[in-house]
Design an enzyme around this catalytic site. Structure first.
Site, short mmCIF file in Angstrom:
data_model
loop_
_atom_site.label_atom_id
_atom_site.label_comp_id
_atom_site.label_asym_id
_atom_site.label_seq_id
_atom_site.Cartn_x
_atom_site.Cartn_y
_atom_site.Cartn_z
N ASP A 10 9.37 -4.60 -4.11
CA ASP A 10 7.93 -4.77 -4.36
C ASP A 10 7.47 -3.51 -5.09
O ASP A 10 8.17 -2.50 -5.14
CB ASP A 10 7.18 -4.92 -3.02
CG ASP A 10 5.67 -5.01 -3.19
OD1 ASP A 10 5.22 -5.68 -4.14
OD2 ASP A 10 4.93 -4.41 -2.40
N SER A 11 6.24 -3.57 -5.61
CA SER A 11 5.64 -2.38 -6.22
C SER A 11 5.47 -1.26 -5.19
O SER A 11 5.22 -0.12 -5.56
CB SER A 11 4.27 -2.73 -6.80
OG SER A 11 3.39 -3.10 -5.74
N CYS A 73 6.68 -9.68 -4.44
CA CYS A 73 5.50 -9.20 -5.15
C CYS A 73 5.03 -10.31 -6.07
O CYS A 73 5.79 -10.77 -6.94
CB CYS A 73 5.89 -7.96 -5.97
SG CYS A 73 4.57 -7.29 -6.98
N GLU A 151 -1.03 1.26 0.69
CA GLU A 151 0.00 2.28 0.40
C GLU A 151 -0.28 3.56 1.19
O GLU A 151 0.64 4.27 1.58
CB GLU A 151 0.02 2.61 -1.11
CG GLU A 151 0.63 1.51 -1.98
CD GLU A 151 2.14 1.36 -1.79
OE1 GLU A 151 2.84 2.37 -1.79
OE2 GLU A 151 2.59 0.21 -1.62
N CYS A 183 -1.35 -11.41 -2.69
CA CYS A 183 -0.64 -10.15 -2.95
C CYS A 183 0.02 -9.76 -1.64
O CYS A 183 -0.61 -9.88 -0.57
CB CYS A 183 -1.64 -9.09 -3.40
SG CYS A 183 -1.02 -7.40 -3.35
N HIS A 185 0.69 -7.09 -0.25
CA HIS A 185 0.08 -6.00 0.55
C HIS A 185 -0.99 -6.54 1.50
O HIS A 185 -1.24 -5.94 2.55
CB HIS A 185 -0.57 -4.96 -0.37
CG HIS A 185 0.39 -4.02 -1.05
ND1 HIS A 185 1.24 -4.43 -2.05
CD2 HIS A 185 0.63 -2.69 -0.86
CE1 HIS A 185 1.96 -3.38 -2.47
NE2 HIS A 185 1.60 -2.32 -1.76
N1 DGL Z 1 2.43 -6.51 -3.61
C1 DGL Z 1 2.07 -6.72 -4.99
C2 DGL Z 1 1.74 -8.19 -5.19
O1 DGL Z 1 2.13 -9.04 -4.39
C3 DGL Z 1 1.03 -5.73 -5.36
C4 DGL Z 1 0.95 -5.51 -6.83
C5 DGL Z 1 0.42 -4.18 -7.21
O2 DGL Z 1 1.11 -3.19 -7.00
O3 DGL Z 1 -0.67 -4.15 -7.80
O4 DGL Z 1 1.11 -8.57 -6.14
#
Ligand code: DGL
Length: 263
Positions: A10-11, A73, A151, A183, A185
């Protein structure tokens, strides 16, 4: 090959909301998780920048002998899933906002979607709306800053609450009774969203469905692991002390977080 691990990325730390479902669904599998926190958020990056990161992370996980990949993600799936699938011959599971189940669940006929700009502006999302959003009104909301709150591990801080309410209130005022957490997160903010919406909205995310899809795919390919409970390894491209603190808070398996080598 069957005892090889499954790679998840993931990011940042958001994909841990998917990893917990994968762990429940596939207790025998060894898991690898990469949080690309040094490059989060992906939401404001160009598709080309996200593709480049996704390619590097996938190559790193393949170098760790991954037998399947989960793009945990929504934003990276929208930008890079096609490219990764064209390039690598292993099962690659992506994720996208749960428009179909939300359209089936809404009683008011109004669905709110919380996601990043990268996801909501993508061709994949337009196709999802076209295929599954007919007959309901879908109101979208780009949630700048929410990924950063998660985060930092600020799941209940007053600033997180204020920001969330700023995004949710207009959707509720539009009559949304179903909110898609588009998302990975955002499921970590579920308790706060439930409190803010006071039970007036059904919250839908796709972590469990993605874990079931992963199980089907590895079984189809004859790749399922057997034997004792699988372990897990964690890396972050960001600050390791911060990564250890937040990932340990979000995932009880993340007891040791390693620095991701430069890619
Ligand atoms: N967890 C990512 C998602 O599902 C977040 C993306 C981001 O870093 O902006 O989109």
């Amino acid at each position: 090959m069957n005892q090889s691990p499954i790679g998840v990325f993931d990011s940042g730390v958001g994909g841990l909301s998917v990893l917990r479902h994968i762990r429940e669904e596939l207790p025998h599998e060894s898991l690898l998780y990469v949080a690309d926190s040094a490059h989060a958020p992906y939401g404001a990056k160009s598709p080309e920048q996200i593709q480049a990161r996704a390619l590097s992370l996938a190559e790193f996980l393949l170098g760790q002998r991954a037998k399947a990949l989960v793009i945990a993600c929504n934003t990276a799936t929208a930008a890079a899933a096609g490219q990764l699938r064209a390039r690598f011959g292993l099962p690659i599971i992506g994720m996208e906002p749960a428009i179909k189940p939300a359209a089936a669940a809404t009683k008011s006929g109004v669905v709110g979607v919380l996601a990043t700009g990268g996801t909501l502006k993508s061709a994949r999302f337009a196709a999802l709306l076209e295929n599954y959003g007919q007959g309901v009104r879908v109101e979208t909301q780009i949630c700048h800053g929410l990924v950063e709150c998660v985060e930092r591990g600020e799941l209940t801080a007053p600033a997180t609450r204020n920001l969330l309410w700023r995004y949710i209130e207009p959707l509720m005022n539009e009559g949304a009774d179903t909110l898609v957490l588009g998302c990975t997160h955002y499921p970590f903010l579920r308790p706060l969203i439930e409190e803010l919406t006071d039970g007036r909205a059904t919250l839908i995310d796709t972590g469990a469905a993605v874990a079931r899809q992963l199980r089907r795919r590895i079984e189809e390919h004859g790749l399922a692991a057997a034997g004792p409970a699988g372990g897990a390894c964690f890396w972050t491209s960001g600050d390791v002390t911060q990564g250890q603190y937040v990932m340990g808070m979000l995932c009880k398996e993340a007891t040791a977080v390693e620095p991701l080598p430069p890619l």
